[in-house]
Design an enzyme around this catalytic site. Sequence first.
Site, mmCIF file in Angstrom:
data_model
loop_
_atom_site.group_PDB
_atom_site.id
_atom_site.type_symbol
_atom_site.label_atom_id
_atom_site.label_comp_id
_atom_site.label_asym_id
_atom_site.label_seq_id
_atom_site.Cartn_x
_atom_site.Cartn_y
_atom_site.Cartn_z
ATOM 1 N N LYS A 263 13.269 19.961 -56.576
ATOM 2 C CA LYS A 263 13.215 19.252 -57.852
ATOM 3 C C LYS A 263 14.288 19.790 -58.785
ATOM 4 C CE LYS A 263 8.179 18.485 -58.067
ATOM 5 N NZ LYS A 263 8.152 17.021 -58.152
ATOM 6 N N ASP B 110 9.228 16.345 -51.103
ATOM 7 C CA ASP B 110 8.570 16.421 -52.411
ATOM 8 C C ASP B 110 7.349 15.489 -52.485
ATOM 9 O OD1 ASP B 110 8.142 17.311 -54.952
ATOM 10 O OD2 ASP B 110 9.747 16.108 -55.877
ATOM 11 N N GLU C 30 4.676 15.849 -50.997
ATOM 12 C CA GLU C 30 3.869 16.765 -50.194
ATOM 13 C C GLU C 30 2.370 16.592 -50.422
ATOM 14 O OE1 GLU C 30 4.969 17.484 -53.139
ATOM 15 O OE2 GLU C 30 3.148 18.316 -54.010
ATOM 16 N N ARG D 270 0.400 14.001 -50.759
ATOM 17 C CA ARG D 270 -0.261 13.030 -49.874
ATOM 18 C C ARG D 270 -0.413 13.587 -48.458
ATOM 19 N NH1 ARG D 270 4.262 8.596 -51.102
ATOM 20 N NH2 ARG D 270 4.184 9.745 -53.050
ATOM 21 N N LYS E 202 -6.274 17.946 -54.961
ATOM 22 C CA LYS E 202 -4.963 18.413 -54.500
ATOM 23 C C LYS E 202 -4.759 19.852 -54.973
ATOM 24 C CE LYS E 202 0.038 17.645 -55.176
ATOM 25 N NZ LYS E 202 1.120 16.720 -55.591
ATOM 26 N N ASP F 31 0.203 21.785 -60.325
ATOM 27 C CA ASP F 31 0.027 20.831 -59.223
ATOM 28 C C ASP F 31 -1.247 21.102 -58.403
ATOM 29 O OD1 ASP F 31 1.052 18.459 -58.282
ATOM 30 O OD2 ASP F 31 2.320 19.387 -56.747
ATOM 31 N N ASP G 199 4.755 23.395 -56.862
ATOM 32 C CA ASP G 199 5.505 22.345 -56.177
ATOM 33 C C ASP G 199 6.972 22.409 -56.589
ATOM 34 O OD1 ASP G 199 6.453 20.134 -54.908
ATOM 35 O OD2 ASP G 199 5.372 18.661 -56.137
HETATM 36 N N1 BES Z 1 3.457 16.905 -57.949
HETATM 37 C C1 BES Z 1 4.338 15.795 -57.953
HETATM 38 C C2 BES Z 1 3.922 14.709 -58.936
HETATM 39 C C3 BES Z 1 3.951 15.087 -60.392
HETATM 40 C C4 BES Z 1 5.074 14.800 -61.159
HETATM 41 C C5 BES Z 1 2.862 15.666 -60.994
HETATM 42 C C6 BES Z 1 5.099 15.148 -62.496
HETATM 43 C C7 BES Z 1 2.889 16.002 -62.336
HETATM 44 C C8 BES Z 1 4.003 15.742 -63.095
HETATM 45 C C9 BES Z 1 4.417 15.182 -56.564
HETATM 46 O O1 BES Z 1 4.241 16.057 -55.505
HETATM 47 C C10 BES Z 1 5.773 14.601 -56.410
HETATM 48 O O2 BES Z 1 6.712 15.345 -56.410
HETATM 49 N N2 BES Z 1 5.855 13.285 -56.263
HETATM 50 C C11 BES Z 1 7.098 12.622 -56.091
HETATM 51 C C12 BES Z 1 6.925 11.603 -54.997
HETATM 52 C C13 BES Z 1 8.214 10.970 -54.584
HETATM 53 C C14 BES Z 1 9.088 11.984 -53.866
HETATM 54 C C15 BES Z 1 7.894 9.808 -53.670
HETATM 55 C C16 BES Z 1 7.441 11.936 -57.401
HETATM 56 O O3 BES Z 1 6.542 11.377 -58.047
HETATM 57 O O4 BES Z 1 8.584 11.991 -57.804
HETATM 58 ZN ZN ZN Z 2 3.134 17.762 -55.928
HETATM 59 MN MN MN Z 3 6.109 17.002 -54.965
#
Ligand code: BES
Ligand code: ZN
Ligand code: MN
Length: 498
Positions: A280, A350, A352, A354, A268, A291, A273
């Site tokens: 966020k 968020d 993103e 996937r 990834k 990220d 992000d």
């Molecule tokens: N990059 C984040 C996941 C992440 C969170 C990595 C904390 C490292 C530390 C990812 O893109 C994300 O924002 N995921 C969301 C998904 C949700 C919106 C379904 C999450 O985990 O909150």
């Molecule tokens: Zn992310």
């Molecule tokens: Mn995200």
Amino acid sequence: MDISAKHQDLTSILCNMLVIGVFEDDKTLTPSQKKLDSSVGGLISDYLIKKEGFKAKFADSEIVPTYLKIPSDKIMLVGLGKKREFDCTKLTELCAKIAKQLDKALNVKNICLELLGLHCGNFDANKCAQAMSEGILLSLYDFDKYKNKKSTPQIKKVRIALDNPKDEKAAKAGVSNAKIICSAMDFTKDLINEPAQSATPETISEIAKNLATELNLSIKVYNKKQLENMNFNTFLAVAQGSEREPKFIHLVYKPAKKARKKIVLIGKGITFDSGGLDIKPANSMLTMKTDMSGCATVLGIIQTIAALKPDVEVHALSALCENMPSGTSYKQGDIITAKNGKTIEVDNTDAEGRLTLADVLTYADELEADEVIDIATLTGACIVALGQNITGIMGNNPEQIKRIIEKGKECGEALWELPIFDDMQEMLKSDVADMRNTGSRFAGASVAGRFLQNFTKCKNWVHLDIAGTAFIDKPYKELNKGATGVLIRTLTNYIMSI
Ligand code: BES
Ligand code: ZN
Ligand code: MN
């Protein structure tokens, strides 16, 4: 730092600190330790062992003066802990602790360690020397590029002394492996620690190009226009809110001989992000320069592979872009047709990662690889489930998952399987498209895995969620806080073993 292994008599080594190890539950000195002991007038056994001043619990240490009876300034006695709890991963952790301690001590530029652990069971000189060197090299990592005051280690020279000249070849090979692995890990950590202002899709693809030239790999970097023609629609949807142009990189290592296997690694590559329009909270955004850890990891692994040269073809893929809110951002409710034709309703901008991975997984199908492994800082849910020191692993082949977990265990990297059930697809149901990009609050890491599964045809696909493990806020074993370079050891060993 100069690190090497050599057959040498402990009593004749010229250094500032000579490190020897003793088990907690068996303090009998080895023959070479006995010899050393008598050349310092029995100081080791008398002062520290007979009087039980030194318990030799794991990572305990005690400094013994030598009164210049031997060329070494001082001797450091370290505790190896209990014999049955000792293994190579402990050895790495131990050597990291010793190196850190010594680096802070007075005037220790030149250290020598006996090859530890060899006398406690079925470890070989190769594995022990590698484990020791990794601990030392990893412990002294620091990201000080932007500090005026650099933290240059004072330890300049490390010797691993071998009792047995027969071990020399194996130990030297172990040290050399450690150097390869640790320099790749340093590269990866530097790239992850680098702020998003300078680690951009553009600059990272330039770094990848330079790597390719240096290591004789082939590389193709695709720009936005080319990606439009290649139907990377879900990736481009994420990228469209940013002013920076997205890039997709494809590096290939090909063995000289005919490849026995073909492996695709996908990382990834979100260089920042922000969450996009589903922005966020400030606190969660603080570490989002990390990220692109998956990308940095696959770039690290391609380096170890290029150096170790297995008869395996390895591809490293990464789709690089920022996820930003702006007037051109993709929006909640947008419906995107992925490269493989499936339609996705954007439920949350968020989620993103996937989306960017989906098109890359489809692209990977065209390579007809034996195995596809993706590495991603994908979900906060994975951190909730497993914490910062265990990587989530899931996929469609239980055997492959088991083998990767086993390889991780051997090098001290913990992985734990999370389930993907077919009926989790229910949670991704959309009223207007084939699926949406998020489920409910529940089973977040698994549902993300289920989502990805829609975009691969590979029968041996593994997804590794490093959201917790790529970047840690407390030091852990041989790892300092910050970027870790996690999975470089595990996956290098895994690829070398297939
Ligand atoms: N990059 C984040 C996941 C992440 C969170 C990595 C904390 C490292 C530390 C990812 O893109 C994300 O924002 N995921 C969301 C998904 C949700 C919106 C379904 C999450 O985990 O909150
Ligand atoms: Zn992310
Ligand atoms: Mn995200």
